[in-house]
Write an enzyme that holds these catalytic residues in place. Sequence first.
Site, PDB file in Angstrom:
ATOM      1  N   ASP A 128       5.236 -17.137  14.368  1.00 48.63           N
ATOM      2  CA  ASP A 128       6.286 -16.832  15.344  1.00 48.63           C
ATOM      3  C   ASP A 128       5.592 -16.348  16.609  1.00 48.63           C
ATOM      4  O   ASP A 128       4.873 -15.342  16.593  1.00 48.63           O
ATOM      5  CB  ASP A 128       7.204 -15.736  14.784  1.00 48.63           C
ATOM      6  CG  ASP A 128       8.571 -15.730  15.431  1.00 48.63           C
ATOM      7  OD1 ASP A 128       8.673 -16.119  16.602  1.00 48.63           O
ATOM      8  OD2 ASP A 128       9.538 -15.331  14.755  1.00 48.63           O
TER       9      ASP A 128
ATOM     10  N   ASP B  75       3.069   2.467   2.122  1.00 48.26           N
ATOM     11  CA  ASP B  75       3.402   3.173   3.366  1.00 48.26           C
ATOM     12  C   ASP B  75       4.828   2.919   3.825  1.00 48.26           C
ATOM     13  O   ASP B  75       5.242   3.376   4.891  1.00 48.26           O
ATOM     14  CB  ASP B  75       2.408   2.806   4.475  1.00 48.26           C
ATOM     15  CG  ASP B  75       2.510   1.347   4.929  1.00 48.26           C
ATOM     16  OD1 ASP B  75       3.283   0.581   4.311  1.00 48.26           O
ATOM     17  OD2 ASP B  75       1.797   0.976   5.894  1.00 48.26           O
TER      18      ASP B  75
ATOM     19  N   GLU C   3      13.437 -21.486  20.085  1.00 45.50           N
ATOM     20  CA  GLU C   3      14.666 -20.694  20.154  1.00 45.50           C
ATOM     21  C   GLU C   3      15.298 -20.971  21.514  1.00 45.50           C
ATOM     22  O   GLU C   3      14.803 -20.519  22.547  1.00 45.50           O
ATOM     23  CB  GLU C   3      14.347 -19.210  20.003  1.00 45.50           C
ATOM     24  CG  GLU C   3      15.604 -18.340  20.009  1.00 45.50           C
ATOM     25  CD  GLU C   3      15.307 -16.861  20.098  1.00 45.50           C
ATOM     26  OE1 GLU C   3      16.125 -16.075  19.588  1.00 45.50           O
ATOM     27  OE2 GLU C   3      14.281 -16.490  20.698  1.00 45.50           O
TER      28      GLU C   3
ATOM     29  N   ASN D  51       0.798  -1.238   0.000  1.00 47.27           N
ATOM     30  CA  ASN D  51       0.000   0.000   0.000  1.00 47.27           C
ATOM     31  C   ASN D  51       0.827   1.283   0.000  1.00 47.27           C
ATOM     32  O   ASN D  51       0.276   2.376   0.161  1.00 47.27           O
ATOM     33  CB  ASN D  51      -0.965  -0.002   1.193  1.00 47.27           C
ATOM     34  CG  ASN D  51      -0.250  -0.086   2.537  1.00 47.27           C
ATOM     35  OD1 ASN D  51       0.975   0.017   2.595  1.00 47.27           O
ATOM     36  ND2 ASN D  51      -1.008  -0.274   3.609  1.00 47.27           N
TER      37      ASN D  51
ATOM     38  N   HIS E 230      16.541 -13.209  11.080  1.00 45.85           N
ATOM     39  CA  HIS E 230      16.256 -11.802  11.347  1.00 45.85           C
ATOM     40  C   HIS E 230      17.123 -11.217  12.446  1.00 45.85           C
ATOM     41  O   HIS E 230      17.169  -9.986  12.610  1.00 45.85           O
ATOM     42  CB  HIS E 230      14.781 -11.638  11.718  1.00 45.85           C
ATOM     43  CG  HIS E 230      14.422 -12.327  13.000  1.00 45.85           C
ATOM     44  ND1 HIS E 230      14.415 -13.701  13.127  1.00 45.85           N
ATOM     45  CD2 HIS E 230      14.071 -11.847  14.217  1.00 45.85           C
ATOM     46  CE1 HIS E 230      14.077 -14.029  14.345  1.00 45.85           C
ATOM     47  NE2 HIS E 230      13.865 -12.932  15.038  1.00 45.85           N
ATOM     48  N   ASP E 231      17.815 -12.060  13.209  1.00 47.94           N
ATOM     49  CA  ASP E 231      18.670 -11.592  14.302  1.00 47.94           C
ATOM     50  C   ASP E 231      20.155 -11.696  13.988  1.00 47.94           C
ATOM     51  O   ASP E 231      20.989 -11.377  14.838  1.00 47.94           O
ATOM     52  CB  ASP E 231      18.399 -12.414  15.574  1.00 47.94           C
ATOM     53  CG  ASP E 231      17.115 -12.019  16.264  1.00 47.94           C
ATOM     54  OD1 ASP E 231      16.678 -10.861  16.093  1.00 47.94           O
ATOM     55  OD2 ASP E 231      16.542 -12.855  16.985  1.00 47.94           O
TER      56      ASP E 231
ATOM     57  N   ASP F   1       9.577 -18.191  20.306  1.00 38.23           N
ATOM     58  CA  ASP F   1      10.651 -17.248  20.591  1.00 38.23           C
ATOM     59  C   ASP F   1      11.058 -17.324  22.064  1.00 38.23           C
ATOM     60  O   ASP F   1      10.205 -17.404  22.955  1.00 38.23           O
ATOM     61  CB  ASP F   1      10.153 -15.832  20.262  1.00 38.23           C
ATOM     62  CG  ASP F   1      11.175 -14.767  20.554  1.00 38.23           C
ATOM     63  OD1 ASP F   1      12.101 -14.598  19.750  1.00 38.23           O
ATOM     64  OD2 ASP F   1      11.057 -14.104  21.609  1.00 38.23           O
TER      65      ASP F   1
ATOM     66  N   ASP G  44       3.559  -5.853   4.470  1.00 43.89           N
ATOM     67  CA  ASP G  44       2.267  -6.204   5.049  1.00 43.89           C
ATOM     68  C   ASP G  44       1.802  -7.558   4.527  1.00 43.89           C
ATOM     69  O   ASP G  44       2.466  -8.191   3.684  1.00 43.89           O
ATOM     70  CB  ASP G  44       1.239  -5.112   4.748  1.00 43.89           C
ATOM     71  CG  ASP G  44       1.243  -4.687   3.284  1.00 43.89           C
ATOM     72  OD1 ASP G  44       1.170  -5.587   2.418  1.00 43.89           O
ATOM     73  OD2 ASP G  44       1.333  -3.475   3.011  1.00 43.89           O
TER      74      ASP G  44
END
Length: 571
Positions: A98, A25, A256, A23, A331-332, A199, A29
């Site tokens: 997650d 922004d 994790e 969209n 992502h970490d 997590d 999404d």
Amino acid sequence: MNPKWWKESVVYQIYPVSFMDSNGDGRGDLRGIISKLDYLKDLGVDVIWVCPIYKSPGHDNGYDISDYCDISPEFGTMADFDLMLREIHSRGMKLMMDLVLNHTSHQHPWFVESRQSKDNPKRDFYIWRKGKNGGPPNNWESYFSGSVWEYDERTDEYYLHLYSRFQPDLNWENPAVIDKLHEMVAWWLKKGVDGFRFDAIAHIVKAEGLPDALNPQGSTTVRAYELFSNLEHVHTLLQNLYDKVLYYYDIMTVGETSGLGPEQALVYVGDGRRELNMTFQFEHMFLDAASAGSGKWDVVPWNLLALKKIMSGWQTTLHNRGWNANYLCNHDQPRAVSRFGDDVRYRDCSAKMLATFLHMLEGTPYMYQGEEIGMTNAAFQSIDDYRDVETLNYYEERRNSGVSDEEIMKAIHKKSRDNARTPMQWDGSEGAGFTTGVPWIKLNSNYVEINAAKAVKDPDSIYHYYKKLIALRKQHKVIVYGEYRLLLPLHPEIYAFTRTLEERQLLIVLNFFDRSPVFEMPQDLSPDGMELLISNYPSAKGEDLRKLPLRPYEARVYIKTIPLGAEGAQN
């Protein structure tokens, strides 16, 4: 062998805020994810793991949940989620959520009530304590710097947060908390999700009495980490969750669980344990840390012999007893090709070599978005371009200690979590095809050269190499279930191993560096009948596998049929 669908799957991790913006922004999404499902299906992905999309104020990019059963407006609506789930399932893929069970957001209604007064019914949903000696209740340090305790003036007590002060830890000693979390997990399963990545699950139990960590210089040491990680009662709680909720669904679960070796991991994932299908281990993620106690930011060159030792330990210990979750980035963590390969001179072939390594190990391979096109770390020059709370806290802490900006930024360029969080590079247009607006975090400047559109068009690209690896996994059971055997354990540049299942055997030869070593086949292996299955370089005619010169970052996988019971067949 105990076949399971989740053992045979390939998982693709999506960090939704950085995946695809529908969209304009500047933030990814759910409808953006839907628009790229055909791309993932074409790649061969079986399971999509989506990082948190729950309602959240976003202090830790969604890992601070304020409503477990609602979607954050920035990602869309629950109707968008339901559509995404249907579209994933219609393509024969599965969805893994997650889920954060260790803590919530400070804006979660439970915590808002909890801090109202000491006698509030929700007070015991979190961990509150009086201070001592004019300070916090104990000396534990947060993963995000500073004390784990935050003083609350209203009730003159402290609450515990292992991560940021905006992420108060739940009290798993309270049966009411457990009941609420079980109810929530069951709610998502009834909606049709296919599994969970839990997590920080190793931290849900804290040591009784919350004692101080002892001085590391003393003769007897208890690190704070040992007081809130992998404690025995965690297993009771996970078995309870399994027996009451998870048992009734054919799903996959991964925890994790940092701080574990393979034998300890079997307590979570061992056959018959009724806890988790697999765990993410972190031993190989600390290979480039200067010392065990120095933390992630003190970076040194990593060592291949250490990598072999770690990965071989997990491969051999869990074989026929549990299951591995294999990954090189997420992502970490920094981008794999920037950390373990060469993202400048040999980006293409080193990314393919690392992909070969990942997909030829026993265990479920986890790919992170952009890994399949060789995305690299982004070395932003200004701290103002970073968004990660851990990175910003580190910068402030080091600045206050008198460390120069140059030294701080050098570590951030190597280890910041934002290296993996720059937007997915879909094409070479403005916004990299990720957004028509201003992205929430800067794009990596190399998106014109490194992008999915370019990779899909090039039959020799990293993307198509991943497609081949995934297709081979579906064709050959030996890639999934074959027993691992390390070869040349002391070779400083070559990582070689076999995988054997009944009469099928693989030989995997990987050159992890930019030099040209010679692979010499061990005497108990024979090259007879070996066929090249995949390689990241063209093969030459008349090659002698007994003594094979390797090119920089070369990867080769051979397959052969061996007589059952033959020497080396079951090694």
